[in-house]
Structures are given as C-alpha cells and as structure tokens.
Motif scaffolding. Structure first.
Motif, PDB file in Angstrom:
ATOM      1  N   LYS A  74       0.868  -1.176   0.000  1.00 45.61           N
ATOM      2  CA  LYS A  74       0.000   0.000   0.000  1.00 45.61           C
ATOM      3  C   LYS A  74       0.907   1.229   0.000  1.00 45.61           C
ATOM      4  O   LYS A  74       1.375   1.668   1.043  1.00 45.61           O
ATOM      5  N   VAL A  75       1.168   1.747  -1.184  1.00 50.21           N
ATOM      6  CA  VAL A  75       2.133   2.834  -1.331  1.00 50.21           C
ATOM      7  C   VAL A  75       1.419   4.182  -1.344  1.00 50.21           C
ATOM      8  O   VAL A  75       0.521   4.409  -2.146  1.00 50.21           O
ATOM      9  N   ARG A  76       1.835   5.036  -0.451  1.00 50.20           N
ATOM     10  CA  ARG A  76       1.392   6.428  -0.445  1.00 50.20           C
ATOM     11  C   ARG A  76       2.455   7.212  -1.190  1.00 50.20           C
ATOM     12  O   ARG A  76       3.646   6.921  -1.099  1.00 50.20           O
ATOM     13  N   TYR A  77       2.048   8.216  -1.941  1.00 55.48           N
ATOM     14  CA  TYR A  77       2.995   8.995  -2.728  1.00 55.48           C
ATOM     15  C   TYR A  77       2.488  10.418  -2.839  1.00 55.48           C
ATOM     16  O   TYR A  77       1.365  10.738  -2.451  1.00 55.48           O
ATOM     17  N   CYS A  78       3.327  11.261  -3.398  1.00 53.67           N
ATOM     18  CA  CYS A  78       2.923  12.631  -3.707  1.00 53.67           C
ATOM     19  C   CYS A  78       3.398  12.935  -5.120  1.00 53.67           C
ATOM     20  O   CYS A  78       4.143  12.158  -5.717  1.00 53.67           O
ATOM     21  N   PHE A  79       2.952  14.062  -5.625  1.00 51.60           N
ATOM     22  CA  PHE A  79       3.347  14.482  -6.963  1.00 51.60           C
ATOM     23  C   PHE A  79       4.390  15.587  -6.881  1.00 51.60           C
ATOM     24  O   PHE A  79       4.397  16.386  -5.932  1.00 51.60           O
ATOM     25  N   ASP A  80       5.247  15.641  -7.874  1.00 51.92           N
ATOM     26  CA  ASP A  80       6.328  16.627  -7.877  1.00 51.92           C
ATOM     27  C   ASP A  80       5.841  18.068  -7.972  1.00 51.92           C
ATOM     28  O   ASP A  80       6.552  18.986  -7.582  1.00 51.92           O
TER      29      ASP A  80
END
Length: 145
Positions: A74-80
C-alpha cells in the motif's frame, strides 16, 4: 514551494524478486532506510529496513527471502508539482517519514523525506508533521496488519 524543489532525485529502486540480503546491502551502501520497489516500470511497493527486521528476520525469513515477501504494497505517494505544505500535512496525518514522488504520468521521479522538508521548508509545518508522524500506531505500524 513545490515538492520538486526539495526532493531527492537520485533514487535507487529495488525489484520485488531481489533478496533481502541484496536490498539490505544497497541500503547500507546508500545509508538509506527505504527503497521504492518497481516492477515493469511501475511503483509496486516500498521496502524499509524495518520491514526487513520485523516482517523478515523476526518472522523467520532468511536473507534469501524475496523483497515481495516483506515489502509494503500500500504505497502512499505525492506528486512533484504539489505544494510542500500540503505534503507535510499529509505525511503527518499518514504517519509517514518518506514518500515516493511521482510525476503526473505516475512515473517515479524522486523521493522526499521529512529531513528534506525540514532543511528546505518552514519549520512550523515540519514540526506539525513530525508531531503527527511520531504518534504511536497508525496505518503503517508494523503491528497494524
């Protein structure tokens, strides 16, 4: 300030079929506690030194066990192109110290850590995020499975 101004762009990527030994050696060489896991040019997980210790060694898996056996899927990420303040708030809420950074095509372009943000953003927001991250438990607790 945008995430792209704070993130680390030189990111080593793990493969789900690599062994825990290989990934641990890479982490040691890089002095890093986390690696994104990619398969077929897509982010499929994250593996931390803590995953190796708790889901690997503590559960009797040896150094030849595969990354996919212990990684967080379950990967949480953000955008550049997101604002740092929003990402800090999100990290605090999710109790996460590092996030992979994706572009809008959902390709990995970097990783951002609380340390990156602490050195390059407003101290008050970083402090709030750290306060949230430091709470006991949470979705990414090793015992929350």
């Amino acid at each position: 300030m945008k995430v792209s101004h704070c993130m680390t762009t030189d990111v080593q990527i793990a493969d789900p079929e690599q062994t825990l030994r290989d990934v641990a050696l890479i982490m040691g060489r890089l002095d890093a506690g986390v690696l994104p896991v990619s398969e077929n040019d897509r982010l499929v997980g994250m593996i931390t030194d803590r995953d190796i210790a708790i889901r690997g060694v503590a559960e009797g898996k040896g150094p030849e066990a595969k990354v996919r056996d212990v990684m967080s899927i379950k990967v949480r990420y953000c955008f550049d192109d997101e604002d740092v303040e929003d990402v800090l708030h999100n990290m605090g809420d999710l109790q996460i110290r590092r996030l992979p950074v994706l572009n809008r095509d959902k390709r990995l372009v970097g990783i951002i850590s609380l340390g990156d943000l602490a050195t390059k953003s407003e101290a008050t927001e970083t402090g709030k995020a750290l306060s949230g991250i430091s709470q006991r438990g949470g979705e990414h607790s090793q015992t929350a499975h």
